[in-house]
Scaffold this motif. Sequence first.
Motif, PDB file in Angstrom:
ATOM      1  N   ARG A  92      50.704  43.918  33.162  1.00 25.21           N
ATOM      2  CA  ARG A  92      50.282  42.666  32.536  1.00 25.21           C
ATOM      3  C   ARG A  92      48.784  42.750  32.375  1.00 25.21           C
ATOM      4  O   ARG A  92      48.067  43.196  33.270  1.00 25.21           O
ATOM      5  N   VAL A  93      48.296  42.314  31.231  1.00 30.01           N
ATOM      6  CA  VAL A  93      46.873  42.343  30.934  1.00 30.01           C
ATOM      7  C   VAL A  93      46.427  40.906  30.691  1.00 30.01           C
ATOM      8  O   VAL A  93      47.002  40.219  29.852  1.00 30.01           O
ATOM      9  N   GLY A  94      45.438  40.460  31.454  1.00 32.46           N
ATOM     10  CA  GLY A  94      44.954  39.091  31.310  1.00 32.46           C
ATOM     11  C   GLY A  94      43.450  39.038  31.152  1.00 32.46           C
ATOM     12  O   GLY A  94      42.734  39.915  31.629  1.00 32.46           O
ATOM     13  N   LYS A  95      42.983  37.992  30.478  1.00 30.21           N
ATOM     14  CA  LYS A  95      41.548  37.777  30.281  1.00 30.21           C
ATOM     15  C   LYS A  95      41.177  36.428  30.882  1.00 30.21           C
ATOM     16  O   LYS A  95      41.842  35.438  30.600  1.00 30.21           O
ATOM     17  N   LEU A  96      40.125  36.420  31.680  1.00 30.22           N
ATOM     18  CA  LEU A  96      39.632  35.191  32.285  1.00 30.22           C
ATOM     19  C   LEU A  96      38.171  35.013  31.896  1.00 30.22           C
ATOM     20  O   LEU A  96      37.322  35.830  32.263  1.00 30.22           O
ATOM     21  N   GLU A  97      37.897  33.963  31.115  1.00 26.19           N
ATOM     22  CA  GLU A  97      36.527  33.666  30.706  1.00 26.19           C
ATOM     23  C   GLU A  97      35.828  32.997  31.888  1.00 26.19           C
ATOM     24  O   GLU A  97      36.181  31.883  32.278  1.00 26.19           O
ATOM     25  N   THR A  98      34.828  33.656  32.435  1.00 25.80           N
ATOM     26  CA  THR A  98      34.211  33.210  33.689  1.00 25.80           C
ATOM     27  C   THR A  98      33.567  31.836  33.605  1.00 25.80           C
ATOM     28  O   THR A  98      33.560  31.097  34.587  1.00 25.80           O
ATOM     29  N   GLU A  99      33.046  31.481  32.445  1.00 25.72           N
ATOM     30  CA  GLU A  99      32.401  30.168  32.327  1.00 25.72           C
ATOM     31  C   GLU A  99      33.413  29.045  32.172  1.00 25.72           C
ATOM     32  O   GLU A  99      33.109  27.891  32.450  1.00 25.72           O
ATOM     33  N   GLN A 100      34.630  29.374  31.741  1.00 26.44           N
ATOM     34  CA  GLN A 100      35.697  28.383  31.620  1.00 26.44           C
ATOM     35  C   GLN A 100      36.531  28.288  32.899  1.00 26.44           C
ATOM     36  O   GLN A 100      37.291  27.332  33.063  1.00 26.44           O
ATOM     37  N   ALA A 101      36.424  29.297  33.761  1.00 29.10           N
ATOM     38  CA  ALA A 101      37.184  29.333  35.017  1.00 29.10           C
ATOM     39  C   ALA A 101      36.249  29.708  36.171  1.00 29.10           C
ATOM     40  O   ALA A 101      36.421  30.743  36.814  1.00 29.10           O
ATOM     41  N   PRO A 102      35.249  28.866  36.436  1.00 24.87           N
ATOM     42  CA  PRO A 102      34.237  29.227  37.435  1.00 24.87           C
ATOM     43  C   PRO A 102      34.779  29.334  38.859  1.00 24.87           C
ATOM     44  O   PRO A 102      34.265  30.128  39.653  1.00 24.87           O
ATOM     45  N   GLN A 103      35.800  28.563  39.206  1.00 26.20           N
ATOM     46  CA  GLN A 103      36.343  28.632  40.569  1.00 26.20           C
ATOM     47  C   GLN A 103      36.941  30.005  40.842  1.00 26.20           C
ATOM     48  O   GLN A 103      36.697  30.592  41.902  1.00 26.20           O
ATOM     49  N   THR A 104      37.712  30.504  39.906  1.00 26.36           N
ATOM     50  CA  THR A 104      38.345  31.810  40.092  1.00 26.36           C
ATOM     51  C   THR A 104      37.296  32.924  40.074  1.00 26.36           C
ATOM     52  O   THR A 104      37.351  33.837  40.893  1.00 26.36           O
ATOM     53  N   ALA A 105      36.337  32.840  39.164  1.00 31.75           N
ATOM     54  CA  ALA A 105      35.274  33.849  39.110  1.00 31.75           C
ATOM     55  C   ALA A 105      34.497  33.881  40.426  1.00 31.75           C
ATOM     56  O   ALA A 105      34.205  34.958  40.961  1.00 31.75           O
ATOM     57  N   ALA A 106      34.192  32.714  40.973  1.00 37.36           N
ATOM     58  CA  ALA A 106      33.468  32.647  42.250  1.00 37.36           C
ATOM     59  C   ALA A 106      34.326  33.191  43.388  1.00 37.36           C
ATOM     60  O   ALA A 106      33.818  33.895  44.274  1.00 37.36           O
ATOM     61  N   ARG A 107      35.591  32.881  43.371  1.00 40.71           N
ATOM     62  CA  ARG A 107      36.506  33.341  44.437  1.00 40.71           C
ATOM     63  C   ARG A 107      36.508  34.859  44.546  1.00 40.71           C
ATOM     64  O   ARG A 107      36.616  35.417  45.634  1.00 40.71           O
ATOM     65  N   PHE A 108      36.380  35.542  43.405  1.00 37.30           N
ATOM     66  CA  PHE A 108      36.389  37.002  43.410  1.00 37.30           C
ATOM     67  C   PHE A 108      34.993  37.608  43.347  1.00 37.30           C
ATOM     68  O   PHE A 108      34.848  38.815  43.171  1.00 37.30           O
ATOM     69  N   GLY A 109      33.967  36.779  43.508  1.00 35.14           N
ATOM     70  CA  GLY A 109      32.592  37.274  43.591  1.00 35.14           C
ATOM     71  C   GLY A 109      32.150  38.026  42.355  1.00 35.14           C
ATOM     72  O   GLY A 109      31.465  39.046  42.463  1.00 35.14           O
ATOM     73  N   ILE A 110      32.506  37.529  41.191  1.00 36.64           N
ATOM     74  CA  ILE A 110      32.133  38.202  39.946  1.00 36.64           C
ATOM     75  C   ILE A 110      30.638  38.010  39.722  1.00 36.64           C
ATOM     76  O   ILE A 110      30.153  36.908  39.558  1.00 36.64           O
ATOM     77  N   ARG A 111      29.900  39.123  39.725  1.00 33.94           N
ATOM     78  CA  ARG A 111      28.458  39.084  39.564  1.00 33.94           C
ATOM     79  C   ARG A 111      28.003  39.777  38.283  1.00 33.94           C
ATOM     80  O   ARG A 111      26.920  39.542  37.791  1.00 33.94           O
ATOM     81  N   SER A 112      28.841  40.688  37.785  1.00 32.98           N
ATOM     82  CA  SER A 112      28.520  41.359  36.522  1.00 32.98           C
ATOM     83  C   SER A 112      29.782  41.368  35.664  1.00 32.98           C
ATOM     84  O   SER A 112      30.897  41.373  36.198  1.00 32.98           O
ATOM     85  N   ILE A 113      29.560  41.341  34.375  1.00 33.98           N
ATOM     86  CA  ILE A 113      30.694  41.338  33.465  1.00 33.98           C
ATOM     87  C   ILE A 113      30.467  42.368  32.369  1.00 33.98           C
ATOM     88  O   ILE A 113      29.311  42.671  32.052  1.00 33.98           O
ATOM     89  N   PRO A 114      31.493  42.951  31.829  1.00 39.38           N
ATOM     90  CA  PRO A 114      32.876  42.741  32.218  1.00 39.38           C
ATOM     91  C   PRO A 114      33.187  43.392  33.564  1.00 39.38           C
ATOM     92  O   PRO A 114      32.697  44.466  33.875  1.00 39.38           O
ATOM     93  N   THR A 115      34.018  42.720  34.345  1.00 41.97           N
ATOM     94  CA  THR A 115      34.575  43.275  35.570  1.00 41.97           C
ATOM     95  C   THR A 115      36.081  43.260  35.416  1.00 41.97           C
ATOM     96  O   THR A 115      36.662  42.255  35.013  1.00 41.97           O
TER      97      THR A 115
END
Length: 147
Positions: A92-115
Motif C-alpha cells: 500500500r502506498v500512502g501520502k501524508l501532507e505534513t501541514e494538513q496532518a501535523p499530529q501524525t507528522a509530529a508523532r513520527f518526528g518528521i524533520r525533513s521532507i520527503p521522508t
Amino acid sequence: MSETSSIHVVCPKCDAVNRIPGERKGSGQCGKCGAELFSGQPITLTDQNFARQIGRNDLPVLVDFWATWCGPCQMMAPVFEQLAGRQKTKLRVGKLETEQAPQTAARFGIRSIPTLILFRGGQEVARTSGAMPLQALESWLQQQGVR
C-alpha cells in the motif's frame, strides 16, 4: 501466505476493513462503498484515517510524508505514483501532507521532507529521507523485504 489464507485490506476511499481470500489477492471491491481496493493509486492519509490505514492493512504500507511547497517532494510525486501502480498487490502506498496532518507528522518526528516510512503490522520498520528515482526506491524496498 498460502493461496487459501485471507488478508485484510483497508479501503482507500471509505477506510472500511475488507477480508480478501488469498486466491483473490490483488483484486476486489470494498464491501461497504464499492471502490476498487487495489487501484494502483496512492492513498491520501490524514490524522483521522492514518491509524486505521496503517494498523489494519495486512499489506506493508509505505508512507510519503510531504508538503506542497517542497520542491523535492514535487519531484518525488510521479515516482511515488509509478510505484503505487507497479506494486499495488504487494504494497500500500500512502501520502501524508505534513501541514494538513501535523499530529501524525509530529508523532513520527518528521524533520525533513520527503521522508518515507515503511510500516508492517502497524509498526515502523524502515525510514529514509530525500527524493530518489523509482529504481532506487524499489531497490530500497527490496532490501526491506518487499518483493
